[in-house]
Every structure is written in C-alpha cells, then in structure tokens.
Design a protein around this motif. Sequence first.
Motif, short mmCIF file in Angstrom:
data_model
loop_
_atom_site.label_atom_id
_atom_site.label_comp_id
_atom_site.label_asym_id
_atom_site.label_seq_id
_atom_site.Cartn_x
_atom_site.Cartn_y
_atom_site.Cartn_z
N TYR A 25 18.84 62.55 102.50
CA TYR A 25 19.74 62.85 101.39
C TYR A 25 19.50 64.28 100.94
CZ TYR A 25 21.11 57.98 101.09
OH TYR A 25 21.61 56.73 101.37
N TRP A 26 20.62 64.94 100.62
CA TRP A 26 20.58 66.35 100.26
C TRP A 26 21.31 66.59 98.95
CZ3 TRP A 26 18.34 70.19 103.37
CH2 TRP A 26 17.83 69.72 104.59
N GLY A 27 20.80 67.54 98.18
CA GLY A 27 21.50 68.00 97.00
C GLY A 27 22.62 68.93 97.39
N GLN A 28 23.37 69.37 96.38
CA GLN A 28 24.57 70.18 96.64
C GLN A 28 24.25 71.65 96.85
OE1 GLN A 28 23.35 69.63 93.76
NE2 GLN A 28 23.82 71.35 92.42
N GLY A 29 23.06 72.07 96.55
CA GLY A 29 22.68 73.46 96.73
C GLY A 29 22.87 74.28 95.47
N THR A 30 22.00 75.28 95.32
CA THR A 30 22.10 76.22 94.21
C THR A 30 21.88 77.62 94.75
OG1 THR A 30 21.28 76.73 91.97
CG2 THR A 30 19.65 75.93 93.56
N GLN A 31 22.74 78.54 94.36
CA GLN A 31 22.73 79.90 94.91
C GLN A 31 21.64 80.74 94.24
OE1 GLN A 31 24.83 81.48 97.37
NE2 GLN A 31 23.27 83.09 97.15
N VAL A 32 20.85 81.38 95.08
CA VAL A 32 19.87 82.36 94.61
C VAL A 32 20.24 83.71 95.23
CG1 VAL A 32 17.46 83.08 94.70
CG2 VAL A 32 18.03 80.68 94.30
N GLN A 36 21.18 60.31 94.69
CA GLN A 36 21.81 61.57 94.30
C GLN A 36 20.74 62.59 93.94
OE1 GLN A 36 24.63 60.55 91.15
NE2 GLN A 36 26.28 60.62 92.65
N LEU A 37 20.93 63.80 94.44
CA LEU A 37 20.03 64.90 94.15
C LEU A 37 20.84 66.02 93.51
CD1 LEU A 37 17.99 64.98 97.48
CD2 LEU A 37 17.36 63.87 95.34
N GLN A 38 20.41 66.49 92.37
CA GLN A 38 21.12 67.54 91.64
C GLN A 38 20.21 68.74 91.50
OE1 GLN A 38 24.39 67.32 90.47
NE2 GLN A 38 24.18 69.49 89.99
N ALA A 39 20.53 69.80 92.26
CA ALA A 39 19.74 71.03 92.20
C ALA A 39 20.31 71.97 91.15
CB ALA A 39 19.72 71.70 93.56
N SER A 40 19.42 72.70 90.50
CA SER A 40 19.85 73.66 89.49
C SER A 40 18.81 74.77 89.37
CB SER A 40 20.04 72.97 88.14
OG SER A 40 18.81 72.41 87.70
N GLY A 41 19.17 75.81 88.63
CA GLY A 41 18.22 76.87 88.35
C GLY A 41 18.44 78.15 89.12
N GLY A 42 19.38 78.15 90.04
CA GLY A 42 19.65 79.37 90.78
C GLY A 42 20.30 80.43 89.91
N GLY A 43 20.43 81.62 90.47
CA GLY A 43 21.06 82.70 89.72
C GLY A 43 20.83 84.03 90.39
N LEU A 44 21.12 85.08 89.63
CA LEU A 44 20.96 86.45 90.11
C LEU A 44 19.70 87.03 89.49
CD1 LEU A 44 22.07 89.01 91.52
CD2 LEU A 44 23.35 89.47 89.41
N VAL A 45 18.84 87.60 90.33
CA VAL A 45 17.58 88.15 89.85
C VAL A 45 17.28 89.41 90.66
CG1 VAL A 45 16.20 86.75 91.42
CG2 VAL A 45 15.18 87.58 89.29
N GLN A 46 16.55 90.32 90.06
CA GLN A 46 16.18 91.55 90.77
C GLN A 46 14.97 91.32 91.66
OE1 GLN A 46 15.76 94.54 87.66
NE2 GLN A 46 17.87 95.21 88.01
N VAL A 47 14.83 92.19 92.63
CA VAL A 47 13.65 92.15 93.49
C VAL A 47 12.39 92.18 92.63
CG1 VAL A 47 12.33 93.44 95.20
CG2 VAL A 47 14.78 93.16 95.50
N ALA A 58 16.81 67.12 90.36
CA ALA A 58 16.67 65.82 89.72
C ALA A 58 17.23 64.75 90.63
CB ALA A 58 17.41 65.83 88.39
N ALA A 59 16.49 63.66 90.78
CA ALA A 59 16.87 62.59 91.69
C ALA A 59 17.23 61.32 90.94
CB ALA A 59 15.72 62.31 92.66
N SER A 60 18.13 60.56 91.53
CA SER A 60 18.47 59.25 91.00
C SER A 60 18.84 58.34 92.15
CB SER A 60 19.63 59.35 90.00
OG SER A 60 20.79 59.85 90.64
N GLY A 61 18.74 57.03 91.92
CA GLY A 61 19.20 56.07 92.91
C GLY A 61 18.15 55.59 93.88
N ARG A 62 16.93 56.11 93.80
CA ARG A 62 15.85 55.70 94.69
C ARG A 62 14.56 55.84 93.90
NH1 ARG A 62 15.04 58.77 100.40
NH2 ARG A 62 16.53 57.27 101.18
N THR A 63 13.54 55.09 94.29
CA THR A 63 12.24 55.23 93.64
C THR A 63 11.65 56.57 94.05
OG1 THR A 63 11.95 52.83 93.72
CG2 THR A 63 10.00 54.18 93.23
N PHE A 64 11.90 57.58 93.24
CA PHE A 64 11.59 58.96 93.57
C PHE A 64 10.15 59.15 94.00
CE2 PHE A 64 11.99 63.49 93.23
CZ PHE A 64 10.81 63.94 92.68
#
Length: 126
Positions: free
Chosen positions: A115-122, A2-13, A22-28
Amino acid sequence: VQLQASGGGLVQVGGSLRLSCAASGRTFSNYVMGWFRQAPGKEREFVAAIRWSGDSTIYADSVKGRFTISRDNAKKTVYLQMNSLKSEDTAVYYCATDPIPYARAISRLPSSYDYWGQGTQVTVSS
C-alpha cells in the motif's frame, strides 16, 4: 489501508523538512514502513524504512546521515526528518507499508510494499 503523506514543500538548499505519513485501516504497529521518492523522468527509489517495532532502520546511501525515519505507533504515523537538503533531493515522496506482519527483514524494493500513499512534493531550490 490508507496512507496520507504530508509535510512537503519548497525549501532552500541546506534547509529542513519533516514529512509525515498517517495510516488507517490496518494495525499500523505490526508492519514495516518505508519512504520512497521519485524525481521527474526517474524510477522510484528507496529512501528509508523502519521495522514495525521501531528498533531497526535502513537508509539509502544518498540520504544517510541527513535523513531520519521514525514512527509513533500510538499515532499510527511514520515520519521522515530531512536535514541538509540538497537540490537532488527534489522529488515526490511516498510512504508505503510492507504486507507481512512482524517482518524481520526490511526491504529496499518498491515491489515489496503493498500500500502506498499519494505522495508529497519536496522541492529544494538553490
């Protein structure tokens, strides 16, 4: 895996964001990790990747010098520090892991990652 992406958001130019995956389930620490992005109506594209050992990184030309990929194997987390953001950086960002342990080569191809995370919007606004 499992891959959990985070940290995206709205930012100015010109602003900055740091994405985490963050990864789990495999020897990262044994696997190459990559970041990709997909903008509306476009194909998923490579952004950056880092070897399992952390001693080698590659970047897309469009982000070179602005983005930095890093990893903390103890925390099973890969990061993408994004500086000097541009409107064209707006996309959903995905982290992914290569299936081959201790791979020497680092691939830019999405098909090389299993394996892919769910994505985070930037979103970068002007």
